[in-house]
Motif scaffolding. Sequence first.
Motif: not given
Lengths: 406, 158
Positions: B53-56, B71, B73, B75, B82, B84
């Motif tokens: 889990l790359l990003d919130v 959102v 992201h 991977y 990837r 989204r």
Amino acid sequence: MDTLPSFPNPVRSIFEAIRDDSVIVNIGPSHPATHGTVQIIAELDGERVLRTDVHCGYLHRGFEKECEDHTWHNLIPYVDRLNYVSALVNDFAYCDAVEQLMGLEITPRCRYLRTLLSEYSRVVDHLTCVAAGLMEMGAMTAFLYLVMVRDFMYEHLAALTGARVTYSYGRIGGLARDLPDGWLVRLEEILVQYEEFVGRVHALVDRNRIFIDRLRDVGTITTADALSLGVTGPILRSTGVPRDLRKDTPYLAYAELDFDIPVGIKGDNYDRYFVRMREMDESVYMIRQLAQMLPGGPINVDDRRCTFPEKTLVYSQIESLINHFKLVMDGPSVPPGEIYCAHEAPNGELGFYLVSTGGGTPYKVHVRSPSFVHMGAASRMLDGGQLADIVPTFGSINMIGGECDR
Amino acid sequence: MAAASDLEALRRELVPAAGPATLSHGSFVFVLAPRELVPTVRRLRDEFGFDLLLDVTAVDWPGAVLRFEVVHHLYSTAHKVRVRLKTRVAADDPTVDSLGALYGSAAFMERECHDMYGIGFRGNFDLRPILLYEGFVGHPLRKDYPKQREQPLVPYRD
């Protein structure tokens, strides 16, 4: 001032001492070993760390808010200041994101130059991290060897970009300027120096008993934990996973280069040191390949949406004057859309999530910074260790305040 | 980039479960209802190998019926794909479920998103400020937060 909320202590820990004989200590935010400003609240049992609570945000300066108020081009000096040790990587990742949003393809010379400079920046970043980590354990000679080489590189980059640390060298659709005469000759001289001094550091510390005792099996993290905690870059590779965006989803010119991905054995501090040292060697190998492959031609795309016209034309043609004016006042026109573009920065995956609603200013800019996510994982590496190991472990994470706190 | 067959398998498998997907600049984009978020992410993690889990983050669209777009992201290190995920929530109850049970990285990143946009994450019990300080009023990345507003902790000297 009575509209302000009142609070007794702006930083509270999430926990209180649960045992009679444990003690809570506060480390940072203004501590020389915190490489910027981070605060670690630790519960100690004697010298052993029971739990830690890592606070960041002391360098928060509203980067993302500020970005929504400037044109796409004006953000380049801001993104420089995220990871200020390898500013060029930020520049190129940001420019790549905007270019993909605009559907631009950069020129071959620009592509190779960006790759070369990204790898050069990676060497600078790793040199800084390794040097600082060694110095914190008392290895002053190794620190001076590495920082001396780093300073050659800073001066060399200043000859190209005009600045030592924050370069503002990327441009949407190209670069600020081409290489000056003799730059590649000096580059090779510096790489030879690099090899000599990094060789000396290997000889000084690799098999040094004190060094091994301080680093082996300290700050260990497993692959499963690292993935779950979102860890990327050298820390993930030190656990033995060859995960690298340069190989996995090649961007710039990485698909055409020959290089290996060094990995560690068990994800401790020693592995992180060694992975960084080996990665620098691979970067130098790549830089030498790129210097041979570097094609001629222009460095900027010929696209009036983003590239500034030549100054002589601005002064002599009304079309170029208007073009220049529009680019300065309105900014490059980026079509509506959104993109997440990630580059392998020295610390891990650096992602830019951009949202455009059309026009010259971004609607939203979000940076997925490796340092911030690694701070979330730091507790896992610090808990259960010794108090004195907090400094080397924290140093091996290489938190950069600029990109962590934004 | 991922092999076309991986992408095709993902599209075939996930689209019925998660709604229409688009491919945008190399990322799959799914628009989810809030209640679909956790089941979809669990399937992505367990069946499709999305291990990072790359990003919130969130995007603020003032004036829209569902104002905030949360959102995520993700991977997959195995497939090198990837994804989204976009979840729209209303301004009067900007809450989604936390992914903290699935990914350890969610805790920290959700704190940042809560700081900046005031998004609540059900199940994340540590939403203390992380980039802001204790006592900061408002959520600075919301579009209605003026950029110039100051909240000094120590009064300015005259």
